[in-house]
Design a protein around this motif. Structure first.
Motif, PDB file in Angstrom:
ATOM      1  N   GLU A 193      -5.402   0.308  -8.281  1.00 28.36           N
ATOM      2  CA  GLU A 193      -5.889   1.644  -7.949  1.00 28.36           C
ATOM      3  C   GLU A 193      -6.154   1.798  -6.457  1.00 28.36           C
ATOM      4  N   SER A 194      -6.500   0.719  -5.781  1.00 26.99           N
ATOM      5  CA  SER A 194      -6.802   0.802  -4.351  1.00 26.99           C
ATOM      6  C   SER A 194      -5.538   0.758  -3.502  1.00 26.99           C
ATOM      7  N   ARG A 195      -4.403   0.482  -4.105  1.00 21.61           N
ATOM      8  CA  ARG A 195      -3.147   0.320  -3.366  1.00 21.61           C
ATOM      9  C   ARG A 195      -2.226   1.516  -3.482  1.00 21.61           C
ATOM     10  N   ALA A 196      -2.700   2.596  -4.084  1.00 24.25           N
ATOM     11  CA  ALA A 196      -1.922   3.843  -4.170  1.00 24.25           C
ATOM     12  C   ALA A 196      -2.876   4.981  -3.860  1.00 24.25           C
ATOM     13  N   LEU A 235       0.868  -1.158   0.000  1.00 24.39           N
ATOM     14  CA  LEU A 235       0.000   0.000   0.000  1.00 24.39           C
ATOM     15  C   LEU A 235       0.912   1.215   0.000  1.00 24.39           C
ATOM     16  N   ARG A 236       0.756   2.065  -1.001  1.00 23.47           N
ATOM     17  CA  ARG A 236       1.612   3.256  -1.148  1.00 23.47           C
ATOM     18  C   ARG A 236       0.784   4.488  -0.798  1.00 23.47           C
ATOM     19  N   VAL A 237       1.314   5.288   0.129  1.00 24.36           N
ATOM     20  CA  VAL A 237       0.614   6.486   0.598  1.00 24.36           C
ATOM     21  C   VAL A 237       1.472   7.712   0.304  1.00 24.36           C
ATOM     22  N   ASP A 238       1.011   8.564  -0.615  1.00 27.19           N
ATOM     23  CA  ASP A 238       1.683   9.829  -0.914  1.00 27.19           C
ATOM     24  C   ASP A 238       1.124  10.883   0.029  1.00 27.19           C
ATOM     25  N   LEU A 239       2.026  11.649   0.664  1.00 34.15           N
ATOM     26  CA  LEU A 239       1.613  12.568   1.721  1.00 34.15           C
ATOM     27  C   LEU A 239       1.454  14.017   1.313  1.00 34.15           C
ATOM     28  N   ILE A 244       3.731   0.612  11.168  1.00 41.11           N
ATOM     29  CA  ILE A 244       4.264   1.961  11.305  1.00 41.11           C
ATOM     30  C   ILE A 244       5.440   2.123  10.353  1.00 41.11           C
ATOM     31  N   VAL A 245       5.505   3.290   9.690  1.00 41.00           N
ATOM     32  CA  VAL A 245       6.626   3.620   8.815  1.00 41.00           C
ATOM     33  C   VAL A 245       7.139   4.990   9.237  1.00 41.00           C
ATOM     34  N   LEU A 246       8.461   5.114   9.369  1.00 38.61           N
ATOM     35  CA  LEU A 246       9.095   6.385   9.714  1.00 38.61           C
ATOM     36  C   LEU A 246      10.150   6.687   8.665  1.00 38.61           C
ATOM     37  N   HIS A 247      10.058   7.881   8.067  1.00 41.96           N
ATOM     38  CA  HIS A 247      11.071   8.355   7.124  1.00 41.96           C
ATOM     39  C   HIS A 247      11.721   9.602   7.707  1.00 41.96           C
ATOM     40  N   GLY A 248      13.012   9.767   7.454  1.00 47.15           N
ATOM     41  CA  GLY A 248      13.697  10.965   7.912  1.00 47.15           C
ATOM     42  C   GLY A 248      14.716  11.447   6.903  1.00 47.15           C
ATOM     43  N   GLY A 249      15.149  12.675   7.062  1.00 46.06           N
ATOM     44  CA  GLY A 249      16.160  13.247   6.175  1.00 46.06           C
ATOM     45  C   GLY A 249      15.656  13.402   4.763  1.00 46.06           C
ATOM     46  N   VAL A 250      16.498  13.048   3.789  1.00 46.98           N
ATOM     47  CA  VAL A 250      16.123  13.206   2.382  1.00 46.98           C
ATOM     48  C   VAL A 250      14.971  12.290   1.994  1.00 46.98           C
ATOM     49  N   ASP A 251      14.742  11.216   2.759  1.00 45.39           N
ATOM     50  CA  ASP A 251      13.639  10.300   2.463  1.00 45.39           C
ATOM     51  C   ASP A 251      12.311  10.770   3.041  1.00 45.39           C
ATOM     52  N   ALA A 252      12.315  11.808   3.856  1.00 49.61           N
ATOM     53  CA  ALA A 252      11.102  12.249   4.548  1.00 49.61           C
ATOM     54  C   ALA A 252       9.925  12.524   3.611  1.00 49.61           C
ATOM     55  N   PRO A 253      10.103  13.223   2.483  1.00 49.74           N
ATOM     56  CA  PRO A 253       8.941  13.491   1.636  1.00 49.74           C
ATOM     57  C   PRO A 253       8.517  12.303   0.756  1.00 49.74           C
ATOM     58  N   ARG A 254       9.280  11.220   0.775  1.00 47.65           N
ATOM     59  CA  ARG A 254       8.933  10.064  -0.062  1.00 47.65           C
ATOM     60  C   ARG A 254       7.637   9.413   0.414  1.00 47.65           C
ATOM     61  N   PRO A 255       6.943   8.708  -0.473  1.00 51.72           N
ATOM     62  CA  PRO A 255       5.713   8.020  -0.072  1.00 51.72           C
ATOM     63  C   PRO A 255       6.001   6.960   0.995  1.00 51.72           C
ATOM     64  N   LEU A 256       5.011   6.739   1.841  1.00 50.79           N
ATOM     65  CA  LEU A 256       5.077   5.667   2.828  1.00 50.79           C
ATOM     66  C   LEU A 256       4.617   4.394   2.138  1.00 50.79           C
ATOM     67  N   VAL A 257       5.360   3.317   2.277  1.00 45.85           N
ATOM     68  CA  VAL A 257       4.989   2.054   1.648  1.00 45.85           C
ATOM     69  C   VAL A 257       4.850   1.003   2.735  1.00 45.85           C
ATOM     70  N   TYR A 258       3.667   0.416   2.800  1.00 44.19           N
ATOM     71  CA  TYR A 258       3.381  -0.644   3.760  1.00 44.19           C
ATOM     72  C   TYR A 258       3.405  -1.972   3.017  1.00 44.19           C
ATOM     73  N   GLU A 259       4.090  -2.956   3.587  1.00 40.90           N
ATOM     74  CA  GLU A 259       4.224  -4.279   2.973  1.00 40.90           C
ATOM     75  C   GLU A 259       3.159  -5.230   3.529  1.00 40.90           C
ATOM     76  N   ASP A 260       2.836  -6.260   2.763  1.00 38.55           N
ATOM     77  CA  ASP A 260       1.931  -7.336   3.186  1.00 38.55           C
ATOM     78  C   ASP A 260       0.592  -6.811   3.692  1.00 38.55           C
ATOM     79  N   VAL A 261      -0.056  -5.988   2.876  1.00 44.55           N
ATOM     80  CA  VAL A 261      -1.366  -5.452   3.227  1.00 44.55           C
ATOM     81  C   VAL A 261      -2.423  -6.260   2.475  1.00 44.55           C
ATOM     82  N   ALA A 262      -3.153  -7.085   3.223  1.00 40.37           N
ATOM     83  CA  ALA A 262      -4.202  -7.915   2.633  1.00 40.37           C
ATOM     84  C   ALA A 262      -5.412  -7.049   2.297  1.00 40.37           C
ATOM     85  N   PRO A 263      -6.223  -7.472   1.350  1.00 45.59           N
ATOM     86  CA  PRO A 263      -7.439  -6.721   1.058  1.00 45.59           C
ATOM     87  C   PRO A 263      -8.295  -6.553   2.314  1.00 45.59           C
TER      88      PRO A 263
END
Length: 172
Positions: A164-167, A63-67, A109-128
């Protein structure tokens, strides 16, 4: 997202090698496309890249979440809760995290910092299923962020096997 020119170039090299059996060799630059064919070529490459990215999201159950994070973002903290829950502040996030959870769909939970901070959060193994995704954005100037003082943005999402439901875009 990787540089699209690099991806397009790599895709053309792979296709040339696969289709002809002859690897590409560096040559003197020659015009490959004319003004009339360039848009079609760009659309073709973009469609191939989008299909590849969509297949990766579904295959890996990501699941990709753009912030929509500002340029001066220093840290981002994202939460993914099973079901549709109500969250208004950081204390709600912590309370939900501490509550007993379903072992089959734990909180992620996903934490990004530094140059990766604005990148999308990506969650692995997300079942429907139904989820609540929340995020906080911390400024670059703070190395120790007081998450409790930052606003929380959340959205209820329904994840299926469709790309479409995963982004999603989490506006805020």
């Amino acid at each position: 997202m990787p540089n699209s020119k690099i991806c397009a170039g790599a895709l053309l090299v792979v296709l040339n090698t696969h289709c002809t059996g002859v690897p590409s060799e560096p040559k003197k630059a020659e015009p490959v496309a004319t003004a009339e064919t360039t848009p079609a070529l760009i659309h073709w490459i973009a469609a191939a890249y989008e299909a590849h990215a969509s297949a990766r999201l579904v295959h890996a159950q990501q699941l990709r979440v753009d912030l929509e994070a500002p340029a001066d973002t220093g840290q981002t903290l994202g939460w993914l809760f099973p079901g549709q829950v109500s969250v208004d502040a950081y204390d709600d996030l912590v309370a939900l995290r501490a509550a007993p959870a379903d072992a089959a769909t734990p909180t992620k939970i996903v934490l990004h910092g530094g140059v990766d901070a604005p990148r999308p959060l990506v969650y692995e193994d997300v079942a429907p299923g139904a989820y609540t995704v929340c995020a906080q954005v911390g400024p670059a100037r703070d190395h120790s962020v007081d998450w409790a003082s930052l606003p929380v943005r959340c959205a209820h999402v329904t994840v299926t096997d469709e790309p479409e439901s995963r982004a999603i875009v989490l506006r805020g």
